[in-house]
Design an enzyme around this catalytic site. Structure first.
Site, mmCIF file in Angstrom:
data_model
loop_
_atom_site.group_PDB
_atom_site.id
_atom_site.type_symbol
_atom_site.label_atom_id
_atom_site.label_comp_id
_atom_site.label_asym_id
_atom_site.label_seq_id
_atom_site.Cartn_x
_atom_site.Cartn_y
_atom_site.Cartn_z
ATOM 1 N N LYS A 251 -0.644 46.087 -10.732
ATOM 2 C CA LYS A 251 -0.534 45.183 -11.742
ATOM 3 C C LYS A 251 0.014 44.035 -11.838
ATOM 4 C CE LYS A 251 -0.723 48.828 -14.927
ATOM 5 N NZ LYS A 251 -2.223 48.567 -16.132
ATOM 6 N N ARG A 325 -6.838 58.072 -17.868
ATOM 7 C CA ARG A 325 -8.262 58.922 -17.782
ATOM 8 C C ARG A 325 -8.134 60.594 -16.470
ATOM 9 N NH1 ARG A 325 -11.818 54.513 -17.229
ATOM 10 N NH2 ARG A 325 -10.357 53.487 -18.179
#
Length: 472
Positions: A251, A325
Site C-alpha cells: 500500500k 477474504r
C-alpha cells in the site's frame, strides 16, 4: 502472549431518583412554547434572552436560586433534523457542568438519549497520562432498561478499544488475549490454532497471509464458545488482520495510516459477543476470529500464487492486498461445517463499499429474506445504519479466473464489494442463514455519541435481531 489492559466498560447510568440530580429536559422544536410555559417567569425570561430555540443539540443552562445551573434545556429539534443525526444527547454530556442530571424526555426517546450519553462517554485514554473524565452522570427513570443499555455500551466500548489500540500493542496474540479476557469475564471457553504445521494443514489461507510476520506476530484462528450446546447455533466470524501493509502489493503510505483498524471485523464480533453473553441470550454462541498480520518478508505470499483453502477450493492470488477474504474463507469454512442456524461475518473488507455508501453506512449481504428484513428494521429502530446490497449472480464469473476455482482480486475494479461478498459466499453452504457486513470500522471526526476512532457498525442492529429471535 501479551496480557491486554483490562477490558473497558462504559459509564453507568443512575437509575431512579437521585437527591442531588438537576433536570435535563429534552425540548423538541414543536414543544418549545409548552416547555417555556412550564417555567417560572424569571426562568422563562432567561431562556428567551439566551436565544434558545430548541434546535437540535442546543443547550441552555438555567440558573437556580443560588445562581448555579439548576436546570438544563436540551434542544431536540424537529423530526427532519433528528433523522440526519444520532445520539445528540452526547453533546450535553460534554458540555454540562459536573454533577448528576435527571433525564426528562418522552418515553420513545429515552433509550436513544441515554445510550447516546453512554457512548459519548467512551474515552480511549490508554496512552494519556492524567486524562481524567469529567464527573458528570445521567439519572434515568426506573422504567428504562438501563442494564441492557449498559451491556450494549460495554460491547461498543470493547470494539472501539480494540480498534483504537495501535498495532504494536494489538497483534494477533493480543487479539487472542482480549478474547480470552472476554471469555473469563463471561464464562466462555476459548481455544486457538497457532503454529505453522497446524495452520498450514487446517487453515492454509490464514497461514499464507500471516507467514511473513515477525516472531511474536504469528497468525492464528481464535475459537470462542459459550452457552447451551443444544440451543440454536449463532456463529460470528471476524476478520482480524492486525495490520495490513498490502503485502508484496504494498500500500502507499496514505493508505497504510489507518491499517490498525483492519482487525475491525474481529473487534465488532467480540463486542457483539459481549452483548449476547452479558444479556444471557439462550443461544449456542461461537466466535471465530481469523487473525494475521499481512507483512512483507521473503516468506510473503505472492501475486500469481495458487493456494488451496480449507474447503478445498483453489484461489489464484492476483493481489496480496485482498487478504481479508482469504483468512475469512478458511474461518467461514470451519463455521459452516457445524451448520449454524445463523452465520454472521464482519470485515473491513473493501474500499468499494465506502465508494458506494460512504463511511457511515455499511452494506450487508444476505440471501435470507427474513434476516434481511429483520436487519433492516433493526437498523432503523436502534439507529445503527445498514444498507442491503445483492449477491448478484451475474458477477459470479468475475471471481472465476479459469486457472483456479476462485480469483481473490478480479480485474476491472467494478462491483468490488459485491465480488468480495460472492467470494465469501462460496465457503458457506450449510448455514441456515448467512449475512456478511462490509464495514469501515472508523469514525473520521467526533460526532455526538461517536468519538473519533474505532467504531462498532451493525453490531447493535444484529444484537437487536438476535434478542428478538431469542428472548433471554
Amino acid at each position: 502472549m501479551t496480557d491486554p489492559a483490562p477490558l473497558p466498560r462504559a459509564d453507568r447510568l443512575v437509575v431512579g431518583e437521585a437527591s442531588d440530580a438537576r433536570p435535563l429536559r429534552l425540548v423538541a422544536a414543536d414543544g418549545l412554547d409548552r416547555a417555556l410555559g412550564a417555567l417560572d417567569p424569571a426562568q422563562r425570561a432567561w431562556v428567551e434572552a439566551t436565544g434558545f430555540r430548541a434546535r437540535l443539540g442546543q443547550l441552555c443552562l438555567v440558573p437556580g436560586p443560588g445562581g448555579a445551573p439548576g436546570l438544563a434545556l436540551f434542544g431536540h429539534g424537529d423530526a427532519a433534523a433528528r433523522a440526519r443525526s444520532r445520539f445528540d444527547l452526547g453533546r450535553a454530556a460534554a458540555e454540562l457542568p459536573e454533577g448528576t442530571w435527571r433525564l426528562e424526555a418522552p418515553e420513545e426517546h429515552q433509550a436513544e438519549a441515554a445510550l447516546g450519553w453512554l457512548l459519548s462517554r467512551t474515552r480511549f485514554d490508554r496512552y494519556r497520562k492524567g486524562a481524567e473524565a469529567k464527573d458528570v452522570r445521567l439519572a434515568v427513570p426506573e422504567t428504562l432498561d438501563a442494564e441492557r443499555l449498559h451491556r450494549i455500551a460495554d460491547g461498543v466500548a470493547l470494539t472501539r478499544w480494540l480498534i483504537d489500540t495501535p498495532a504494536n500493542d494489538m497483534g494477533p496474540a493480543e487479539i487472542e488475549a482480549a478474547a480470552r479476557a472476554l471469555a473469563a469475564e463471561q464464562g466462555a471457553e476459548v481455544s486457538s490454532i497457532v503454529g505453522d504445521a497446524l495452520l498450514e494443514a487446517n487453515f492454509p489461507l490464514v497461514h499464507a497471509v500471516g507467514r511473513a510476520a515477525a516472531p511474536g506476530r504469528e497468525p492464528r484462528v481464535i475459537d470462542l464458545t459459550w452457552g447451551d450446546p443444544d440451543a440454536p447455533k449463532v456463529t460470528l466470524v471476524g476478520k482480524g488482520i492486525a495490520f495490513d501493509t498490502g503485502g508484496l502489493n504494498l500500500k502507499p503510505g496514505a493508505s497504510m495510516g489507518l491499517m490498525k483498524k483492519d482487525m475491525g471485523g474481529a473487534a465488532n464480533v467480540l463486542g457483539l459477543a459481549r452483548m449476547v453473553m452479558a444479556q444471557g441470550l439462550p443461544v449456542r454462541l461461537r466466535v471465530l476470529v481469523a487473525s494475521a498480520e499481512n507483512a512483507v518478508s521473503s516468506a510473503s505470499f505472492r501475486p500469481g500464487d495458487i493456494l488451496t483453502s480449507r474447503k478445498g477450493l483453489t484461489v489464484e492470488i492476483n493481489n496480496t492486498d485482498a487478504e481479508g477474504r482469504l483468512v475469512l474463507a478458511d474461518a467461514l469454512a470451519l463455521a459452516d461445517e457445524e451448520s449454524p442456524d445463523v452465520l454472521l461475518c464482519w470485515a473491513t473488507l473493501t474500499g468499494a463499499a465506502r465508494v458506494a455508501l460512504g463511511p457511515e453506512l455499511p452494506p450487508f449481504f444476505t440471501d435470507d429474506q427474513i434476516l434481511a428484513m429483520e436487519l433492516t428494521d433493526a437498523s432503523h429502530r436502534v439507529r445503527d445504519p445498514l444498507w442491503r446490497m445483492p449477491f448478484w449472480p451475474g458477477y459470479e464469473e468475475k471471481i472465476e479466473p479459469g486457472i483456479a476455482d476462485l480469483d481473490n482480486a478480479p480485474s476491472g475494479g467494478m462491483a468490488g464489494a459485491i465480488t468480495a461478498a460472492l467470494f465469501l459466499r462460496r465457503f458457506v453452504e450449510n448455514a441456515r442463514a448467512f449475512a456478511h457486513f462490509d464495514i469501515y470500522g472508523w469514525t473520521q471526526s467526533t460526532r455526538p455519541g461517536r468519538p473519533k476512532g474505532g467504531e462498532a457498525m451493525g453490531a447493535r442492529a444484529a444484537f437487536a435481531v438476535l434478542s428478538d429471535r431469542h428472548k433471554a
